[in-house]
Motif scaffolding. Sequence first.
Motif, PDB file in Angstrom:
ATOM      1  N   SER A 145      23.821  -3.473  54.394  1.00  0.00           N
ATOM      2  CA  SER A 145      23.835  -2.038  54.103  1.00  0.00           C
ATOM      3  C   SER A 145      22.561  -1.355  54.586  1.00  0.00           C
ATOM      4  O   SER A 145      22.608  -0.233  55.104  1.00  0.00           O
ATOM      5  CB  SER A 145      24.036  -1.795  52.606  1.00  0.00           C
ATOM      6  N   THR A 146      21.433  -2.022  54.465  1.00  0.00           N
ATOM      7  CA  THR A 146      20.165  -1.458  54.941  1.00  0.00           C
ATOM      8  C   THR A 146      20.189  -1.317  56.456  1.00  0.00           C
ATOM      9  O   THR A 146      19.847  -0.269  57.010  1.00  0.00           O
ATOM     10  CB  THR A 146      18.985  -2.366  54.517  1.00  0.00           C
ATOM     11  N   TRP A 147      20.616  -2.375  57.121  1.00  0.00           N
ATOM     12  CA  TRP A 147      20.720  -2.354  58.579  1.00  0.00           C
ATOM     13  C   TRP A 147      21.714  -1.275  59.031  1.00  0.00           C
ATOM     14  O   TRP A 147      21.451  -0.531  59.968  1.00  0.00           O
ATOM     15  CB  TRP A 147      21.149  -3.745  59.060  1.00  0.00           C
ATOM     16  N   MET A 148      22.831  -1.182  58.328  1.00  0.00           N
ATOM     17  CA  MET A 148      23.857  -0.207  58.686  1.00  0.00           C
ATOM     18  C   MET A 148      23.331   1.225  58.537  1.00  0.00           C
ATOM     19  O   MET A 148      23.582   2.075  59.397  1.00  0.00           O
ATOM     20  CB  MET A 148      25.095  -0.419  57.815  1.00  0.00           C
ATOM     21  N   TYR A 149      22.622   1.502  57.440  1.00  0.00           N
ATOM     22  CA  TYR A 149      22.018   2.825  57.271  1.00  0.00           C
ATOM     23  C   TYR A 149      21.070   3.126  58.425  1.00  0.00           C
ATOM     24  O   TYR A 149      21.072   4.230  58.971  1.00  0.00           O
ATOM     25  CB  TYR A 149      21.231   2.913  55.959  1.00  0.00           C
ATOM     26  N   ARG A 150      20.250   2.145  58.802  1.00  0.00           N
ATOM     27  CA  ARG A 150      19.282   2.362  59.871  1.00  0.00           C
ATOM     28  C   ARG A 150      19.993   2.754  61.169  1.00  0.00           C
ATOM     29  O   ARG A 150      19.629   3.728  61.823  1.00  0.00           O
ATOM     30  CB  ARG A 150      18.438   1.105  60.075  1.00  0.00           C
ATOM     31  N   VAL A 151      21.024   2.009  61.535  1.00  0.00           N
ATOM     32  CA  VAL A 151      21.758   2.304  62.765  1.00  0.00           C
ATOM     33  C   VAL A 151      22.455   3.665  62.656  1.00  0.00           C
ATOM     34  O   VAL A 151      22.346   4.507  63.557  1.00  0.00           O
ATOM     35  CB  VAL A 151      22.782   1.191  63.084  1.00  0.00           C
ATOM     36  N   ALA A 152      23.145   3.903  61.547  1.00  0.00           N
ATOM     37  CA  ALA A 152      23.896   5.155  61.368  1.00  0.00           C
ATOM     38  C   ALA A 152      22.971   6.366  61.404  1.00  0.00           C
ATOM     39  O   ALA A 152      23.284   7.383  62.043  1.00  0.00           O
ATOM     40  CB  ALA A 152      24.684   5.114  60.062  1.00  0.00           C
ATOM     41  N   LEU A 153      21.845   6.276  60.731  1.00  0.00           N
ATOM     42  CA  LEU A 153      20.910   7.406  60.721  1.00  0.00           C
ATOM     43  C   LEU A 153      20.291   7.634  62.095  1.00  0.00           C
ATOM     44  O   LEU A 153      20.119   8.784  62.515  1.00  0.00           O
ATOM     45  CB  LEU A 153      19.833   7.190  59.662  1.00  0.00           C
ATOM     46  N   ASN A 154      19.965   6.568  62.803  1.00  0.00           N
ATOM     47  CA  ASN A 154      19.427   6.735  64.155  1.00  0.00           C
ATOM     48  C   ASN A 154      20.437   7.427  65.068  1.00  0.00           C
ATOM     49  O   ASN A 154      20.082   8.319  65.839  1.00  0.00           O
ATOM     50  CB  ASN A 154      19.002   5.388  64.741  1.00  0.00           C
ATOM     51  N   VAL A 155      21.689   7.034  64.973  1.00  0.00           N
ATOM     52  CA  VAL A 155      22.726   7.670  65.792  1.00  0.00           C
ATOM     53  C   VAL A 155      22.880   9.139  65.388  1.00  0.00           C
ATOM     54  O   VAL A 155      22.933  10.028  66.240  1.00  0.00           O
ATOM     55  CB  VAL A 155      24.081   6.930  65.658  1.00  0.00           C
ATOM     56  N   ALA A 156      22.935   9.407  64.085  1.00  0.00           N
ATOM     57  CA  ALA A 156      23.117  10.784  63.605  1.00  0.00           C
ATOM     58  C   ALA A 156      21.970  11.682  64.027  1.00  0.00           C
ATOM     59  O   ALA A 156      22.189  12.821  64.473  1.00  0.00           O
ATOM     60  CB  ALA A 156      23.262  10.788  62.080  1.00  0.00           C
ATOM     61  N   ILE A 157      20.756  11.180  63.904  1.00  0.00           N
ATOM     62  CA  ILE A 157      19.591  11.979  64.300  1.00  0.00           C
ATOM     63  C   ILE A 157      19.621  12.260  65.795  1.00  0.00           C
ATOM     64  O   ILE A 157      19.335  13.373  66.241  1.00  0.00           O
ATOM     65  CB  ILE A 157      18.292  11.283  63.852  1.00  0.00           C
ATOM     66  N   SER A 158      20.021  11.276  66.586  1.00  0.00           N
ATOM     67  CA  SER A 158      20.150  11.483  68.031  1.00  0.00           C
ATOM     68  C   SER A 158      21.216  12.526  68.350  1.00  0.00           C
ATOM     69  O   SER A 158      21.046  13.348  69.253  1.00  0.00           O
ATOM     70  CB  SER A 158      20.508  10.170  68.730  1.00  0.00           C
ATOM     71  N   GLN A 159      22.303  12.504  67.610  1.00  0.00           N
ATOM     72  CA  GLN A 159      23.409  13.444  67.851  1.00  0.00           C
ATOM     73  C   GLN A 159      23.032  14.881  67.483  1.00  0.00           C
ATOM     74  O   GLN A 159      23.641  15.824  67.958  1.00  0.00           O
ATOM     75  CB  GLN A 159      24.654  13.034  67.066  1.00  0.00           C
ATOM     76  N   MET A 160      22.031  15.041  66.604  1.00  0.00           N
ATOM     77  CA  MET A 160      21.644  16.393  66.166  1.00  0.00           C
ATOM     78  C   MET A 160      21.126  17.240  67.317  1.00  0.00           C
ATOM     79  O   MET A 160      21.074  18.463  67.205  1.00  0.00           O
ATOM     80  CB  MET A 160      20.585  16.323  65.071  1.00  0.00           C
ATOM     81  N   ARG A 161      20.776  16.624  68.399  1.00  0.00           N
ATOM     82  CA  ARG A 161      20.256  17.372  69.543  1.00  0.00           C
ATOM     83  C   ARG A 161      21.345  18.175  70.244  1.00  0.00           C
ATOM     84  O   ARG A 161      21.061  19.073  71.021  1.00  0.00           O
ATOM     85  CB  ARG A 161      19.584  16.419  70.514  1.00  0.00           C
ATOM     86  N   ARG A 162      22.586  17.841  69.948  1.00  0.00           N
ATOM     87  CA  ARG A 162      23.706  18.574  70.548  1.00  0.00           C
ATOM     88  C   ARG A 162      23.858  19.927  69.855  1.00  0.00           C
ATOM     89  O   ARG A 162      23.580  20.051  68.670  1.00  0.00           O
ATOM     90  CB  ARG A 162      25.008  17.798  70.386  1.00  0.00           C
ATOM     91  N   PRO A 163      24.352  20.936  70.577  1.00  0.00           N
ATOM     92  CA  PRO A 163      24.534  22.243  69.935  1.00  0.00           C
ATOM     93  C   PRO A 163      25.602  22.168  68.843  1.00  0.00           C
ATOM     94  O   PRO A 163      26.635  21.516  69.021  1.00  0.00           O
ATOM     95  CB  PRO A 163      24.982  23.169  71.066  1.00  0.00           C
ATOM     96  N   PRO A 164      25.369  22.835  67.690  1.00  0.00           N
ATOM     97  CA  PRO A 164      26.339  22.779  66.596  1.00  0.00           C
ATOM     98  C   PRO A 164      27.591  23.607  66.881  1.00  0.00           C
ATOM     99  O   PRO A 164      27.554  24.557  67.649  1.00  0.00           O
ATOM    100  CB  PRO A 164      25.575  23.368  65.413  1.00  0.00           C
ATOM    101  N   ARG A 165      28.670  23.216  66.242  1.00  0.00           N
ATOM    102  CA  ARG A 165      29.916  23.973  66.311  1.00  0.00           C
ATOM    103  C   ARG A 165      30.051  24.802  65.045  1.00  0.00           C
ATOM    104  O   ARG A 165      29.277  24.658  64.113  1.00  0.00           O
ATOM    105  CB  ARG A 165      31.107  23.018  66.421  1.00  0.00           C
TER     106      ARG A 165
END
Length: 171
Positions: free
Chosen positions: A61-81
């Motif tokens: 679960s710790t590893w999964m949070y780390r990966v999921a949050l890294n992906v989500a933070i990277s995706q935030m750079r995209r323009p919002p809908r």
Amino acid sequence: MRGREQQRAFETLLREHQRIVFKVVSVYARHPEDRHDLTQEICVQLWRSFPSFDATRAKFSTWMYRVALNVAISQMRRPPRQEEPLDPQELEALGGTAEIAEQDERLDALYGFIDQLDPLNRALILLYLENRSYAEIAEILGISETNVATKISRIKQKLRNQMTGATPVGA
């Protein structure tokens, strides 16, 4: 572990911990297509990274949070809908619609506050609201426990000020 055995192990762990993905997605994406895209990207990255998961170094679960949050933070750079509410199926996956249906203005204000946080603080407050220990938050985010405590304290004070209409000291 190779091939089919690795895939089964991954699918089992993903099923057991899927709520982590839904929670991260609900905090970082508002539009249905964005939520879908982010969910898919997190799952793909989890699968790609799975061979490097070491159960002796971290809980899944710790590893999964780390990966999921890294992906989500990277995706935030995209323009919002355009923002849309979560659909009932996603709400149910997050823990049932009964509690969510009873949201009041204070809860809406809290979500609005969280939306205004930078990506790291958003991840921090998500994990804090999940009742994760400071040690686990520090491990997931790669910062010290002292830094976690300081940041959480500052976020709480900022929220208190915003909810009460108080002006922060030095502002």
